[in-house]
Design a protein around this motif. Structure first.
Motif, PDB file in Angstrom:
ATOM      1  N   UNK A 194      14.241 -10.680  35.081  1.00  0.00           N
ATOM      2  CA  UNK A 194      12.739 -11.467  35.921  1.00  0.00           C
ATOM      3  C   UNK A 194      12.342 -10.446  37.617  1.00  0.00           C
ATOM      4  N   UNK A 195      11.463  -9.713  37.519  1.00  0.00           N
ATOM      5  CA  UNK A 195      10.872  -8.656  39.184  1.00  0.00           C
ATOM      6  C   UNK A 195       9.471 -10.279  39.272  1.00  0.00           C
ATOM      7  N   UNK A 196       9.906 -10.688  41.139  1.00  0.00           N
ATOM      8  CA  UNK A 196       8.667 -11.306  41.233  1.00  0.00           C
ATOM      9  C   UNK A 196       8.749 -10.399  42.591  1.00  0.00           C
ATOM     10  N   UNK A 197       6.597 -10.333  42.433  1.00  0.00           N
ATOM     11  CA  UNK A 197       6.581  -9.750  43.398  1.00  0.00           C
ATOM     12  C   UNK A 197       5.488 -10.470  44.040  1.00  0.00           C
ATOM     13  N   UNK A 198       4.919 -10.554  45.028  1.00  0.00           N
ATOM     14  CA  UNK A 198       3.689 -11.112  46.340  1.00  0.00           C
ATOM     15  C   UNK A 198       4.161 -11.685  47.331  1.00  0.00           C
ATOM     16  N   UNK A 199       2.956 -12.450  48.471  1.00  0.00           N
ATOM     17  CA  UNK A 199       3.380 -12.194  49.637  1.00  0.00           C
ATOM     18  C   UNK A 199       4.372 -12.882  50.246  1.00  0.00           C
ATOM     19  N   UNK A 200       5.059 -12.748  51.768  1.00  0.00           N
ATOM     20  CA  UNK A 200       5.890 -13.061  51.628  1.00  0.00           C
ATOM     21  C   UNK A 200       5.443 -14.744  51.814  1.00  0.00           C
ATOM     22  N   UNK A 201       4.373 -15.357  52.275  1.00  0.00           N
ATOM     23  CA  UNK A 201       4.270 -16.208  52.180  1.00  0.00           C
ATOM     24  C   UNK A 201       4.120 -17.071  51.214  1.00  0.00           C
ATOM     25  N   UNK A 202       3.752 -16.268  49.598  1.00  0.00           N
ATOM     26  CA  UNK A 202       3.611 -16.701  47.988  1.00  0.00           C
ATOM     27  C   UNK A 202       4.843 -16.754  47.877  1.00  0.00           C
ATOM     28  N   UNK A 203       5.846 -15.552  48.080  1.00  0.00           N
ATOM     29  CA  UNK A 203       7.603 -16.152  47.459  1.00  0.00           C
ATOM     30  C   UNK A 203       8.605 -17.198  48.601  1.00  0.00           C
ATOM     31  N   UNK A 204       7.566 -17.998  49.635  1.00  0.00           N
ATOM     32  CA  UNK A 204       8.342 -18.869  50.132  1.00  0.00           C
ATOM     33  C   UNK A 204       8.117 -19.904  49.155  1.00  0.00           C
ATOM     34  N   UNK A 205       6.666 -19.824  49.298  1.00  0.00           N
ATOM     35  CA  UNK A 205       5.632 -20.996  49.306  1.00  0.00           C
ATOM     36  C   UNK A 205       6.900 -21.231  47.542  1.00  0.00           C
ATOM     37  N   UNK A 206       7.140 -20.149  46.740  1.00  0.00           N
ATOM     38  CA  UNK A 206       7.945 -20.376  45.669  1.00  0.00           C
ATOM     39  C   UNK A 206       8.714 -21.039  45.761  1.00  0.00           C
ATOM     40  N   UNK A 207       9.878 -20.188  46.417  1.00  0.00           N
ATOM     41  CA  UNK A 207      11.890 -20.879  46.585  1.00  0.00           C
ATOM     42  C   UNK A 207      11.556 -21.921  47.001  1.00  0.00           C
ATOM     43  N   UNK A 208      10.214 -22.136  47.906  1.00  0.00           N
ATOM     44  CA  UNK A 208      10.545 -23.812  48.737  1.00  0.00           C
ATOM     45  C   UNK A 208       9.396 -24.745  47.781  1.00  0.00           C
ATOM     46  N   UNK A 209       8.764 -24.732  46.280  1.00  0.00           N
ATOM     47  CA  UNK A 209       8.649 -25.541  46.177  1.00  0.00           C
ATOM     48  C   UNK A 209       7.621 -25.972  47.001  1.00  0.00           C
ATOM     49  N   UNK A 210       6.600 -25.307  47.321  1.00  0.00           N
ATOM     50  CA  UNK A 210       5.318 -25.713  48.270  1.00  0.00           C
ATOM     51  C   UNK A 210       4.106 -24.832  47.960  1.00  0.00           C
ATOM     52  N   UNK A 211       3.292 -24.810  48.559  1.00  0.00           N
ATOM     53  CA  UNK A 211       1.548 -24.939  48.087  1.00  0.00           C
ATOM     54  C   UNK A 211       1.790 -24.566  46.760  1.00  0.00           C
ATOM     55  N   UNK A 212       0.867 -22.977  45.750  1.00  0.00           N
ATOM     56  CA  UNK A 212       0.290 -23.329  44.926  1.00  0.00           C
ATOM     57  C   UNK A 212       2.189 -22.482  43.909  1.00  0.00           C
ATOM     58  N   UNK A 213       3.100 -22.913  45.079  1.00  0.00           N
ATOM     59  CA  UNK A 213       4.510 -22.975  43.526  1.00  0.00           C
ATOM     60  C   UNK A 213       4.364 -21.003  43.129  1.00  0.00           C
ATOM     61  N   UNK A 214       4.087 -20.105  43.510  1.00  0.00           N
ATOM     62  CA  UNK A 214       3.721 -18.928  43.173  1.00  0.00           C
ATOM     63  C   UNK A 214       2.351 -19.004  41.782  1.00  0.00           C
ATOM     64  N   UNK A 215       1.936 -19.283  42.505  1.00  0.00           N
ATOM     65  CA  UNK A 215       0.838 -19.505  41.000  1.00  0.00           C
ATOM     66  C   UNK A 215       0.311 -17.668  40.885  1.00  0.00           C
ATOM     67  N   UNK A 216       0.350 -16.987  42.939  1.00  0.00           N
ATOM     68  CA  UNK A 216      -0.297 -15.738  43.277  1.00  0.00           C
ATOM     69  C   UNK A 216       0.342 -14.656  42.825  1.00  0.00           C
TER      70      UNK A 216
END
Length: 230
Positions: A194-216
């Protein structure tokens, strides 16, 4: 190359930023829920303070925490303190960490962190920067993942990608920034890539389980993998 002195300066800046945010509150704001499940903002600040003391222990060759139960009990004990006490503790523990990190030392030595994890002493200032910066975001007080410096975001993405590497419960993932930069890979070898693409903040949020956890985030090859808890 890791520059622990530069990271120490970044720790101080991040701490000052956090203190400026918290200083504008009252006791009622401190008792509001944070973005971390089950924790108030007071719990987050208590953890930040106790983490500074824990990393002083690490730098002095002592166990980071006595044990997990004591760590949790100390956070719970300190979470309900009034604002002036929280602020005084944050300042005092930040100063203790800064002083310990400025002592002459062999920064290439190996130190032991929590749960038997080892690392170079030179990385400790960055780990403290991570604690202060990400928990500032966790307060839900207007400081967001997108506000973090790019250098910080890239380094923490790289750290977390390495943490998830080799996991059989995470498929092979290629990380890519919104502007097309290849940020490496993570995950294991089982399942379709799987390729996952997005802003640095969104990528970090997904990897760290924070924010919207990669929804964007945008994925290619399959749905966004669900990561286990950190």
């Amino acid at each position: 190359m890791i520059d622990h002195l530069r990271d120490l300066a970044s720790v101080r800046e991040a701490t000052d930023r956090l203190l400026a945010t918290v200083s504008s509150w009252d006791n009622a704001a401190l008792a509001e829920p944070s973005r971390l499940p089950g924790w108030t903002r007071g719990h987050v600040l208590a953890h930040v303070a106790r983490n500074a003391d824990a990393l002083v222990n690490v730098l002095h060759g002592l166990p980071m925490y006595q044990d997990g139960a004591t760590r949790d009990a100390d956070i719970e004990r300190d979470a309900g303190r009034p604002l002036d006490v929280q602020l005084a503790d944050l300042r005092a523990t930040a100063d203790r960490f800064q002083a310990a990190a400025e002592e002459p030392a062999d920064w290439s030595r190996t130190v032991e962190l929590r749960n038997g994890v080892t690392d170079s002493a030179s990385r400790v200032p960055f780990r403290r920067w991570v604690e202060v910066a990400l928990h500032h975001v966790d307060l839900g007080a207007g400081y967001e993942l997108a506000d973090l410096p790019e250098d910080f975001l890239l380094r923490e993405i790289d750290f977390l990608a390495d943490r998830w590497s080799g996991r059989s419960d995470v498929p092979p993932v290629t990380l890519r920034s919104a502007d097309g930069r290849d940020l490496g890979t993570t995950g294991g070898t089982e399942g379709g890539p799987v390729t996952v693409e997005g802003s640095l903040g969104d990528l970090l949020g997904w990897l760290a389980g924070r924010g919207d956890k990669g929804a964007a985030l945008v994925t290619k090859g399959g749905p966004l993998p669900e990561l286990p808890p950190l």
